[in-house]
Write a protein that holds these residues in place. Sequence first.
Motif, PDB file in Angstrom:
ATOM      1  N   CYS A 147       0.836  -1.213   0.000  1.00  0.00           N
ATOM      2  CA  CYS A 147       0.000   0.000   0.000  1.00  0.00           C
ATOM      3  C   CYS A 147       0.867   1.258   0.000  1.00  0.00           C
ATOM      4  CB  CYS A 147      -0.919  -0.012   1.220  1.00  0.00           C
ATOM      5  SG  CYS A 147      -2.261  -1.231   1.126  1.00  0.00           S
ATOM      6  N   ASN A 148       1.923   1.259   0.790  1.00  0.00           N
ATOM      7  CA  ASN A 148       2.807   2.427   0.837  1.00  0.00           C
ATOM      8  C   ASN A 148       3.505   2.639  -0.505  1.00  0.00           C
ATOM      9  OD1 ASN A 148       2.149   2.952   3.494  1.00  0.00           O
ATOM     10  ND2 ASN A 148       3.884   1.796   4.332  1.00  0.00           N
ATOM     11  N   ALA A 149       3.934   1.514  -1.120  1.00  0.00           N
ATOM     12  CA  ALA A 149       4.624   1.632  -2.409  1.00  0.00           C
ATOM     13  C   ALA A 149       3.680   2.173  -3.475  1.00  0.00           C
ATOM     14  CB  ALA A 149       5.185   0.276  -2.822  1.00  0.00           C
ATOM     15  N   GLN A 150       2.454   1.693  -3.507  1.00  0.00           N
ATOM     16  CA  GLN A 150       1.501   2.149  -4.516  1.00  0.00           C
ATOM     17  C   GLN A 150       1.035   3.580  -4.245  1.00  0.00           C
ATOM     18  OE1 GLN A 150       0.567   0.451  -7.410  1.00  0.00           O
ATOM     19  NE2 GLN A 150       2.295  -0.820  -6.738  1.00  0.00           N
ATOM     20  N   GLN A 151       0.992   3.973  -2.958  1.00  0.00           N
ATOM     21  CA  GLN A 151       0.594   5.336  -2.633  1.00  0.00           C
ATOM     22  C   GLN A 151       1.603   6.341  -3.170  1.00  0.00           C
ATOM     23  OE1 GLN A 151      -2.358   6.669  -0.411  1.00  0.00           O
ATOM     24  NE2 GLN A 151      -1.638   8.014  -2.057  1.00  0.00           N
ATOM     25  N   SER A 152       2.865   5.922  -3.254  1.00  0.00           N
ATOM     26  CA  SER A 152       3.909   6.837  -3.725  1.00  0.00           C
ATOM     27  C   SER A 152       3.765   7.164  -5.205  1.00  0.00           C
ATOM     28  CB  SER A 152       5.293   6.225  -3.459  1.00  0.00           C
ATOM     29  OG  SER A 152       5.488   5.059  -4.248  1.00  0.00           O
ATOM     30  N   TYR A 153       2.969   6.354  -5.942  1.00  0.00           N
ATOM     31  CA  TYR A 153       2.807   6.588  -7.373  1.00  0.00           C
ATOM     32  C   TYR A 153       1.621   7.499  -7.693  1.00  0.00           C
ATOM     33  CZ  TYR A 153       6.086   2.718  -8.026  1.00  0.00           C
ATOM     34  OH  TYR A 153       7.198   1.911  -7.991  1.00  0.00           O
ATOM     35  N   THR A 154       0.819   7.853  -6.704  1.00  0.00           N
ATOM     36  CA  THR A 154      -0.383   8.630  -6.996  1.00  0.00           C
ATOM     37  C   THR A 154      -0.620   9.691  -5.928  1.00  0.00           C
ATOM     38  OG1 THR A 154      -2.777   8.515  -7.313  1.00  0.00           O
ATOM     39  CG2 THR A 154      -1.811   6.908  -5.812  1.00  0.00           C
ATOM     40  N   THR A 155      -1.185  10.786  -6.387  1.00  0.00           N
ATOM     41  CA  THR A 155      -1.585  11.850  -5.448  1.00  0.00           C
ATOM     42  C   THR A 155      -3.097  12.027  -5.448  1.00  0.00           C
ATOM     43  OG1 THR A 155      -1.278  13.514  -7.182  1.00  0.00           O
ATOM     44  CG2 THR A 155       0.598  13.070  -5.729  1.00  0.00           C
ATOM     45  N   LYS A 156      -3.762  11.330  -6.383  1.00  0.00           N
ATOM     46  CA  LYS A 156      -5.213  11.474  -6.503  1.00  0.00           C
ATOM     47  C   LYS A 156      -5.958  10.422  -5.682  1.00  0.00           C
ATOM     48  CE  LYS A 156      -6.715  12.172 -10.682  1.00  0.00           C
ATOM     49  NZ  LYS A 156      -6.925  11.982 -12.148  1.00  0.00           N
ATOM     50  N   HIS A 157      -5.252   9.419  -5.202  1.00  0.00           N
ATOM     51  CA  HIS A 157      -5.901   8.311  -4.511  1.00  0.00           C
ATOM     52  C   HIS A 157      -5.403   8.217  -3.072  1.00  0.00           C
ATOM     53  CE1 HIS A 157      -5.915   7.335  -8.817  1.00  0.00           C
ATOM     54  NE2 HIS A 157      -7.045   6.653  -8.594  1.00  0.00           N
TER      55      HIS A 157
ATOM     56  N   ASP B 269     -10.282   9.139 -11.781  1.00  0.00           N
ATOM     57  CA  ASP B 269     -10.712  10.353 -11.086  1.00  0.00           C
ATOM     58  C   ASP B 269     -10.334  10.335  -9.609  1.00  0.00           C
ATOM     59  OD1 ASP B 269     -11.835  11.293 -13.435  1.00  0.00           O
ATOM     60  OD2 ASP B 269     -13.756  10.298 -13.033  1.00  0.00           O
ATOM     61  N   GLY B 270      -9.576   9.329  -9.201  1.00  0.00           N
ATOM     62  CA  GLY B 270      -9.167   9.250  -7.807  1.00  0.00           C
ATOM     63  C   GLY B 270     -10.129   8.443  -6.976  1.00  0.00           C
ATOM     64  N   GLY B 271     -10.014   8.585  -5.637  1.00  0.00           N
ATOM     65  CA  GLY B 271     -10.873   7.835  -4.728  1.00  0.00           C
ATOM     66  C   GLY B 271     -10.041   6.993  -3.782  1.00  0.00           C
ATOM     67  N   THR B 272     -10.734   6.185  -2.993  1.00  0.00           N
ATOM     68  CA  THR B 272     -10.073   5.357  -1.979  1.00  0.00           C
ATOM     69  C   THR B 272      -9.919   3.929  -2.483  1.00  0.00           C
ATOM     70  OG1 THR B 272     -11.006   6.700  -0.203  1.00  0.00           O
ATOM     71  CG2 THR B 272     -10.197   4.508   0.390  1.00  0.00           C
ATOM     72  N   VAL B 273      -8.733   3.388  -2.286  1.00  0.00           N
ATOM     73  CA  VAL B 273      -8.465   1.979  -2.573  1.00  0.00           C
ATOM     74  C   VAL B 273      -8.191   1.306  -1.236  1.00  0.00           C
ATOM     75  CG1 VAL B 273      -6.953   0.326  -3.711  1.00  0.00           C
ATOM     76  CG2 VAL B 273      -7.545   2.471  -4.865  1.00  0.00           C
ATOM     77  N   THR B 274      -8.984   0.317  -0.884  1.00  0.00           N
ATOM     78  CA  THR B 274      -8.901  -0.315   0.429  1.00  0.00           C
ATOM     79  C   THR B 274      -8.455  -1.766   0.300  1.00  0.00           C
ATOM     80  OG1 THR B 274     -10.708   1.081   1.210  1.00  0.00           O
ATOM     81  CG2 THR B 274     -10.151  -0.849   2.550  1.00  0.00           C
TER      82      THR B 274
ATOM     83  N   GLU C 209     -13.011   2.688  -5.938  1.00  0.00           N
ATOM     84  CA  GLU C 209     -14.180   3.525  -6.241  1.00  0.00           C
ATOM     85  C   GLU C 209     -14.062   4.030  -7.671  1.00  0.00           C
ATOM     86  OE1 GLU C 209     -14.730   5.239  -1.673  1.00  0.00           O
ATOM     87  OE2 GLU C 209     -13.907   6.549  -3.233  1.00  0.00           O
ATOM     88  N   GLY C 210     -13.719   3.105  -8.562  1.00  0.00           N
ATOM     89  CA  GLY C 210     -13.402   3.497  -9.922  1.00  0.00           C
ATOM     90  C   GLY C 210     -14.497   3.258 -10.927  1.00  0.00           C
ATOM     91  N   LEU C 211     -14.084   2.850 -12.139  1.00  0.00           N
ATOM     92  CA  LEU C 211     -14.990   2.755 -13.284  1.00  0.00           C
ATOM     93  C   LEU C 211     -15.937   1.565 -13.209  1.00  0.00           C
ATOM     94  CD1 LEU C 211     -12.343   3.541 -16.042  1.00  0.00           C
ATOM     95  CD2 LEU C 211     -14.047   5.110 -15.109  1.00  0.00           C
ATOM     96  N   GLY C 212     -15.555   0.510 -12.484  1.00  0.00           N
ATOM     97  CA  GLY C 212     -16.370  -0.702 -12.491  1.00  0.00           C
ATOM     98  C   GLY C 212     -16.150  -1.508 -13.762  1.00  0.00           C
TER      99      GLY C 212
END
Length: 555
Positions: A411-421, A458-463, A480-483
């Motif tokens: 989660c920390n590694a993937q968070q470093s790649y985005t500022t919208k999520h 468009d961003g959102g939360t990834v849990t 919380e994406g496109l589905g």
Amino acid sequence: MADHPRPPEPRQTDLPPGPSDADVIRRERDRLQLVVADLSRKIKSLEEQLETATTMTEVTPVIASRPELRKTLSSLVRRVAMIVQGEKCAIMLYNPETGVLEVLPPAMGLTEDQAKAFKDQRTIKDNVAFLHVRSGVTAPLIIKRRDEDEHVVDEQCIGVIHVFNKRGAPGFNDDDMRLLEMLATQAAAVISNAQLYIKIQEEKEQLEATFQSIQSGVIVINRAGKISLVNAAARQICGVSEADVAGKPYAEVFTDGEVARLLGDAVRHDEELAREITLVTPARGERIYQAQTTLIRGENGSTQNIVAILNDISDIRNVERMKTAFVSTVSHELRTPLTSIKGFISTLLEDQEEYYDKDTRIEFYQIIDEECDRLTRLISDLLNISRIEAGRALELVLSEVNLYELCVRVCNAQQSYTTKHQVVCAVPPDLPPIIGDQDKIDQILTNLVGNAIKYSPDGGTVTVDGRDDGDSVLLSVQDEGLGIAEHHRDKIWERFHRVDDNVDSQAVSGTGIGLYLVKHLAEAHGGDVWLDWSEVGVGSRFMVRLAKVPPKQGE
């Protein structure tokens, strides 16, 4: 007077006076009349038998099935028994597979057990008592093959015919034997022709069944353009009804322009053709077919029939397109980190005067390190895909894996790649450890979380969440994406497949191998992965089950 001699006195005799010649002749005449009458009756009886025997197979119906053969044989044994005046009659045929004579049912006057007794060599000595035989006569069933001049050129014995217990007489005579031999010849011809016809008919039905079961569409037309055969696949491909189309012009049946054009060109040009055609039917939608025509020529070399074969290559073409897109995407995925690495390395090399301070340099080094990890993951994914495609099992390096710590790190590694999520790790710290390959479990989570971020432009939360489930552990990744639309849900696990409906392909990058690899990695750990929930425009949730102790490799 002289005495006259006295006449002799009559003497009595023991025998009456002999018959006169007229009486002898009269009695001999009466005897001969009786003999002639008896012979006349016998001759008439033989003539009737001969007439019945001659007409027995004179008008033999075409025997097209085994039930019809059984019915004909039932009539045949009854007639033979009637003609030869026997109580029982059985036909036995030679079975080349077993090497013995076997009763060809039905048999007249014999029970099923009695008929089977003929096959059992142990009962030969007991057959007379077992079958209640008083007398019997047997004739061979001989097939005679003749040449054009009606000369017999070959004889083959296919069995025998038995008749037992002469009615009203102690036994059979030579006339009965000769009559049975004639009947046996005719019976052999009936049986041989029927069996040959049935064999040919069954082979024809088998060929027709095979023809109809061919998955490729097959259409056969004659030189005049009239339809001879159309199999079930061709009917479905071309939308042709189940109605009989044999003998109809192809243009009346195949209304689609491309199929009709293919058949028409083959007829007009009298040559074999090959082309790709696209057909659209309500049942199958748009499909791509490789269409080929083959000419069937007669002995004189002229074309008798034209065979058109339609092979569905839609999936092949789709895979080719996906592979082309995959190569393009992989090139892009490789070029992006390489460009970053090359740029920062060049910047550092050109900074001879140490324009950048230490913190900036360390930041550059961290970016280079992360991009190298990104390249390593991509190359590792490609190597694993190669192993899967080659049929080789994924090799696991097993150790104890702390899932909580692993999930936090991913989660920390993937968070470093985005500022919208916002990437949230909701895995409980007391989630039990499992035995597995830590790097490959890392790949599973990285691919799922990476996909969640990519398909939430468009961003959102990834849990990321997890829980203990007995012998296994369940992990979930929700966004919380496109589905995912309904028509994609069965295909997302296929290699090269990408969900890009109404999505900018440049904004959502990817190789299309992530979920394909995730599925195989999860299965290698004795688990599985599935789409638990998805709604277009709202989001998706993927579930992963991992066994606490994976099966031994090779099981």
